[in-house]
Motif scaffolding. Structure first.
Motif, PDB file in Angstrom:
ATOM      1  N   LEU A  79       0.841  -1.197   0.000  1.00 43.06           N
ATOM      2  CA  LEU A  79       0.000   0.000   0.000  1.00 43.06           C
ATOM      3  C   LEU A  79       0.874   1.243   0.000  1.00 43.06           C
ATOM      4  O   LEU A  79       1.963   1.258   0.591  1.00 43.06           O
ATOM      5  CB  LEU A  79      -0.884   0.005   1.241  1.00 43.06           C
ATOM      6  CG  LEU A  79      -2.032  -1.011   1.262  1.00 43.06           C
ATOM      7  CD1 LEU A  79      -2.491  -1.250   2.691  1.00 43.06           C
ATOM      8  CD2 LEU A  79      -3.193  -0.516   0.406  1.00 43.06           C
TER       9      LEU A  79
ATOM     10  N   THR B 199      -9.283   6.152   2.019  1.00 38.24           N
ATOM     11  CA  THR B 199      -9.002   4.723   1.972  1.00 38.24           C
ATOM     12  C   THR B 199      -9.516   4.062   0.699  1.00 38.24           C
ATOM     13  O   THR B 199      -8.795   3.273   0.064  1.00 38.24           O
ATOM     14  CB  THR B 199      -9.608   4.016   3.202  1.00 38.24           C
ATOM     15  OG1 THR B 199      -8.901   4.429   4.370  1.00 38.24           O
ATOM     16  CG2 THR B 199      -9.502   2.506   3.076  1.00 38.24           C
ATOM     17  N   ASP B 200     -10.734   4.360   0.293  1.00 35.25           N
ATOM     18  CA  ASP B 200     -11.287   3.691  -0.885  1.00 35.25           C
ATOM     19  C   ASP B 200     -10.466   3.982  -2.140  1.00 35.25           C
ATOM     20  O   ASP B 200     -10.142   3.071  -2.919  1.00 35.25           O
ATOM     21  CB  ASP B 200     -12.739   4.114  -1.102  1.00 35.25           C
ATOM     22  CG  ASP B 200     -13.681   3.517  -0.061  1.00 35.25           C
ATOM     23  OD1 ASP B 200     -13.278   2.546   0.605  1.00 35.25           O
ATOM     24  OD2 ASP B 200     -14.797   4.032   0.081  1.00 35.25           O
TER      25      ASP B 200
ATOM     26  N   LEU C  51      -7.117   2.185  -1.855  1.00 34.06           N
ATOM     27  CA  LEU C  51      -7.261   0.751  -2.103  1.00 34.06           C
ATOM     28  C   LEU C  51      -7.410   0.475  -3.595  1.00 34.06           C
ATOM     29  O   LEU C  51      -6.815  -0.477  -4.121  1.00 34.06           O
ATOM     30  CB  LEU C  51      -8.468   0.204  -1.343  1.00 34.06           C
ATOM     31  CG  LEU C  51      -8.299  -0.006   0.157  1.00 34.06           C
ATOM     32  CD1 LEU C  51      -9.632  -0.388   0.792  1.00 34.06           C
ATOM     33  CD2 LEU C  51      -7.253  -1.079   0.443  1.00 34.06           C
ATOM     34  N   ASP C  52      -8.184   1.295  -4.284  1.00 35.29           N
ATOM     35  CA  ASP C  52      -8.338   1.114  -5.732  1.00 35.29           C
ATOM     36  C   ASP C  52      -7.003   1.280  -6.449  1.00 35.29           C
ATOM     37  O   ASP C  52      -6.676   0.516  -7.368  1.00 35.29           O
ATOM     38  CB  ASP C  52      -9.358   2.118  -6.284  1.00 35.29           C
ATOM     39  CG  ASP C  52     -10.782   1.814  -5.849  1.00 35.29           C
ATOM     40  OD1 ASP C  52     -11.051   0.676  -5.415  1.00 35.29           O
ATOM     41  OD2 ASP C  52     -11.636   2.728  -5.932  1.00 35.29           O
TER      42      ASP C  52
ATOM     43  N   ASP D 229      -4.902  -1.814  -5.679  1.00 33.67           N
ATOM     44  CA  ASP D 229      -5.403  -2.979  -6.406  1.00 33.67           C
ATOM     45  C   ASP D 229      -4.880  -2.998  -7.838  1.00 33.67           C
ATOM     46  O   ASP D 229      -4.455  -4.042  -8.355  1.00 33.67           O
ATOM     47  CB  ASP D 229      -6.933  -2.971  -6.426  1.00 33.67           C
ATOM     48  CG  ASP D 229      -7.537  -3.562  -5.166  1.00 33.67           C
ATOM     49  OD1 ASP D 229      -6.812  -4.223  -4.407  1.00 33.67           O
ATOM     50  OD2 ASP D 229      -8.749  -3.367  -4.950  1.00 33.67           O
TER      51      ASP D 229
ATOM     52  N   ARG E 254      -7.576  -8.577  -8.100  1.00 30.31           N
ATOM     53  CA  ARG E 254      -6.846  -7.542  -7.376  1.00 30.31           C
ATOM     54  C   ARG E 254      -6.524  -8.031  -5.975  1.00 30.31           C
ATOM     55  O   ARG E 254      -7.011  -9.056  -5.515  1.00 30.31           O
ATOM     56  CB  ARG E 254      -7.703  -6.266  -7.286  1.00 30.31           C
ATOM     57  CG  ARG E 254      -7.561  -5.276  -8.415  1.00 30.31           C
ATOM     58  CD  ARG E 254      -7.864  -5.818  -9.759  1.00 30.31           C
ATOM     59  NE  ARG E 254      -7.896  -4.730 -10.757  1.00 30.31           N
ATOM     60  CZ  ARG E 254      -7.950  -4.916 -12.037  1.00 30.31           C
ATOM     61  NH1 ARG E 254      -7.972  -6.144 -12.524  1.00 30.31           N
ATOM     62  NH2 ARG E 254      -7.986  -3.898 -12.867  1.00 30.31           N
ATOM     63  N   TRP E 255      -5.680  -7.239  -5.287  1.00 31.34           N
ATOM     64  CA  TRP E 255      -5.280  -7.569  -3.909  1.00 31.34           C
ATOM     65  C   TRP E 255      -6.490  -7.691  -3.006  1.00 31.34           C
ATOM     66  O   TRP E 255      -6.606  -8.651  -2.238  1.00 31.34           O
ATOM     67  CB  TRP E 255      -4.327  -6.489  -3.409  1.00 31.34           C
ATOM     68  CG  TRP E 255      -3.900  -6.663  -1.980  1.00 31.34           C
ATOM     69  CD1 TRP E 255      -2.956  -7.527  -1.491  1.00 31.34           C
ATOM     70  CD2 TRP E 255      -4.382  -5.929  -0.844  1.00 31.34           C
ATOM     71  NE1 TRP E 255      -2.822  -7.385  -0.130  1.00 31.34           N
ATOM     72  CE2 TRP E 255      -3.687  -6.409   0.296  1.00 31.34           C
ATOM     73  CE3 TRP E 255      -5.332  -4.918  -0.682  1.00 31.34           C
ATOM     74  CZ2 TRP E 255      -3.908  -5.904   1.579  1.00 31.34           C
ATOM     75  CZ3 TRP E 255      -5.558  -4.414   0.598  1.00 31.34           C
ATOM     76  CH2 TRP E 255      -4.860  -4.913   1.713  1.00 31.34           C
ATOM     77  N   SER E 256      -7.403  -6.728  -3.075  1.00 33.21           N
ATOM     78  CA  SER E 256      -8.562  -6.775  -2.184  1.00 33.21           C
ATOM     79  C   SER E 256      -9.447  -7.979  -2.494  1.00 33.21           C
ATOM     80  O   SER E 256     -10.073  -8.548  -1.596  1.00 33.21           O
ATOM     81  CB  SER E 256      -9.358  -5.471  -2.253  1.00 33.21           C
ATOM     82  OG  SER E 256      -9.792  -5.216  -3.566  1.00 33.21           O
ATOM     83  N   ASP E 257      -9.495  -8.393  -3.767  1.00 39.60           N
ATOM     84  CA  ASP E 257     -10.233  -9.610  -4.120  1.00 39.60           C
ATOM     85  C   ASP E 257      -9.614 -10.826  -3.431  1.00 39.60           C
ATOM     86  O   ASP E 257     -10.317 -11.660  -2.848  1.00 39.60           O
ATOM     87  CB  ASP E 257     -10.214  -9.845  -5.633  1.00 39.60           C
ATOM     88  CG  ASP E 257     -10.892  -8.737  -6.417  1.00 39.60           C
ATOM     89  OD1 ASP E 257     -11.863  -8.147  -5.894  1.00 39.60           O
ATOM     90  OD2 ASP E 257     -10.446  -8.460  -7.543  1.00 39.60           O
TER      91      ASP E 257
ATOM     92  N   LYS F 248      -7.598 -10.959  -0.775  1.00 39.47           N
ATOM     93  CA  LYS F 248      -7.678 -10.928   0.686  1.00 39.47           C
ATOM     94  C   LYS F 248      -9.107 -11.170   1.173  1.00 39.47           C
ATOM     95  O   LYS F 248      -9.321 -11.842   2.187  1.00 39.47           O
ATOM     96  CB  LYS F 248      -7.155  -9.598   1.227  1.00 39.47           C
ATOM     97  CG  LYS F 248      -5.689  -9.327   0.909  1.00 39.47           C
ATOM     98  CD  LYS F 248      -4.805 -10.460   1.402  1.00 39.47           C
ATOM     99  CE  LYS F 248      -3.959 -11.065   0.309  1.00 39.47           C
ATOM    100  NZ  LYS F 248      -3.091 -12.175   0.745  1.00 39.47           N
ATOM    101  N   ALA F 249     -10.090 -10.624   0.451  1.00 39.70           N
ATOM    102  CA  ALA F 249     -11.474 -10.874   0.832  1.00 39.70           C
ATOM    103  C   ALA F 249     -11.811 -12.360   0.700  1.00 39.70           C
ATOM    104  O   ALA F 249     -12.513 -12.933   1.545  1.00 39.70           O
ATOM    105  CB  ALA F 249     -12.416 -10.038  -0.025  1.00 39.70           C
TER     106      ALA F 249
END
Length: 282
Positions: free
Chosen positions: A201, A217-218, A221-222, A225, A253-256, A258-259
Motif C-alpha cells: 500500500l 481509503t477507498d 485501495l483502488d 489494487d 486484485r489484492w482486495s479480491d 484478501k477478501a
C-alpha cells in the motif's frame, strides 16, 4: 544521486508506487537497501545452513528491544527430523517447511517472568490481556530481528504464521509448557533464485503525520489494487529496479484475494488455546 541511493529509491518506488527521497549522504544505505528489497522466499538452494550460524543469528535476534527488559521471547530450532516431519504435516499446503535448510519457531514466553514471582512466594497480580500481549510483541520483534540478521548473512526467510491454525498440535510437538505459546514458524536458507519485491500500500495509506487519517481509503485501495495486479502481470526483474512501464492489468486484485482468503473463519479456537496456556485475556 549515488548508485546506492538510486538503488534504494528504485526499490521503494517499485514497492510503494511513489517517489521516496533518498539523500545520497544518508548513512547506512547498504542496510537500507537490504531492508527495502526484502522478499519472502519459499525455494532453497541445495546448501546447508550451519547450526553455529543459526545460533549466531538467534543471539542477534534476541538482542531486539524487549518490553521493560522482561525478555519474554524464546526461539525453538527444530533439528529432529521426526519433529520437523510432524510440523510439516500440520501444513501440507506449505512443502517449503520440510524443505527448508533451517526451521525455527518463535514463541512468546510468559512462564519465566511468572517464575520470578513463584520463587518469592508472591502472587502474580497482572493476569490480564497485557500479560499475553507483551510476550507476543517481544516474540514478533525477535522474529523480525532474526530475519534482518539472516538476510545480512546471505540467507532468505519465510515466516509461517499459519501454524497458529494448529497451535495445540504444534505445542505438543515442541513440548511448550504453560504460558509459552507459538507466534510463528520461520523457514531459513540460501535462496534458490533472486526475486523482485512485492508491492505494498502507498505511504499515503499507511504513514500518517500527527493524526490517523483514512479519509481516502477507498481511492487508495483502488490505486493499490491496480498496481498490485500490474505487478503480478509483470513479475520479475531486479528488486531494486524502478517500476516497469504499465501494461493492462489482468486477473484479481489484492482486495479480491484478501477478501476471498478471509471469507473463511480462521483460528476461532485461538482464544481457547491461549486461555488453556494459563493466560487471562480480560
Amino acid at each position: 544521486m549515488t548508485d546506492a541511493a538510486s538503488a534504494v529509491a528504485g526499490a521503494l518506488a517499485r514497492r510503494f508506487g511513489e517517489t521516496v527521497n533518498v539523500p545520497p549522504s544518508t548513512a547506512g544505505l547498504d542496510e537500507l537497501l537490504r531492508i527495502a528489497t526484502h522478499v519472502t522466499h519459499r525455494r532453497w538452494a541445495d546448501r546447508p545452513v550451519p547450526d553455529d550460524l543459526v545460533r549466531l543469528l538467534a543471539a542477534c535476534a534476541l538482542s531486539a528491544p524487549s518490553k521493560s527488559d522482561l525478555q519474554q521471547a524464546d526461539i525453538v530450532q527444530v533439528r529432529d527430523p521426526a519433529r520437523l516431519d510432524a510440523i510439516a504435516a500440520l501444513v501440507p499446503q506449505m512443502p517449503w517447511v520440510r524443505g527448508a535448510p533451517a526451521f525455527l519457531v518463535f514463541c512468546g514466553d510468559g512462564r519465566r517472568f511468572r517464575r520470578i514471582f513463584a520463587r518469592r512466594g508472591q502472587p502474580f497480580v497482572n493476569e490480564h490481556l497485557d500479560a499475553f500481549f507483551n510476550p507476543a510483541v517481544d516474540a514478533a520483534l525477535v522474529l523480525m530481528n532474526f530475519i534482518r540478521a539472516a538476510e545480512a548473512a546471505g540467507l532468505a526467510c519465510c515466516p509461517i504464521s499459519v501454524l497458529r491454525d494448529r497451535a495445540t498440535e504444534l505445542s505438543a510437538i515442541l513440548e511448550l509448557p504453560e504460558h509459552v505459546f507459538p507466534v510463528a514458524g520461520l523457514c531459513a536458507g540460501y535462496p534458490a533464485a533472486a526475486l523482485s519485491v512485492n508491492p505494498r500500500l502507498s505511504l499515503k495509506a499507511s504513514f500518517h503525520i500527527d493524526r490517523f487519517d483514512d479519509e481516502d481509503t477507498d481511492a487508495l485501495l483502488d490505486e493499490f489494487d491496480e498496481r498490485w495486479a500490474l505487478a503480478r502481470a509483470q513479475r520479475g526483474g531486479p528488486a531494486s529496479a524502478p517500476p516497469p512501464a504499465p501494461v493492462p492489468a489482468v486477473g484479481p486484485r489484492w482486495s479480491d484475494e484478501k477478501a476471498k482468503q478471509y471469507s473463511v473463519a480462521q483460528r476461532a479456537d485461538w482464544g481457547a488455546f491461549v486461555r488453556a496456556k494459563g493466560f487471562g485475556l480480560d
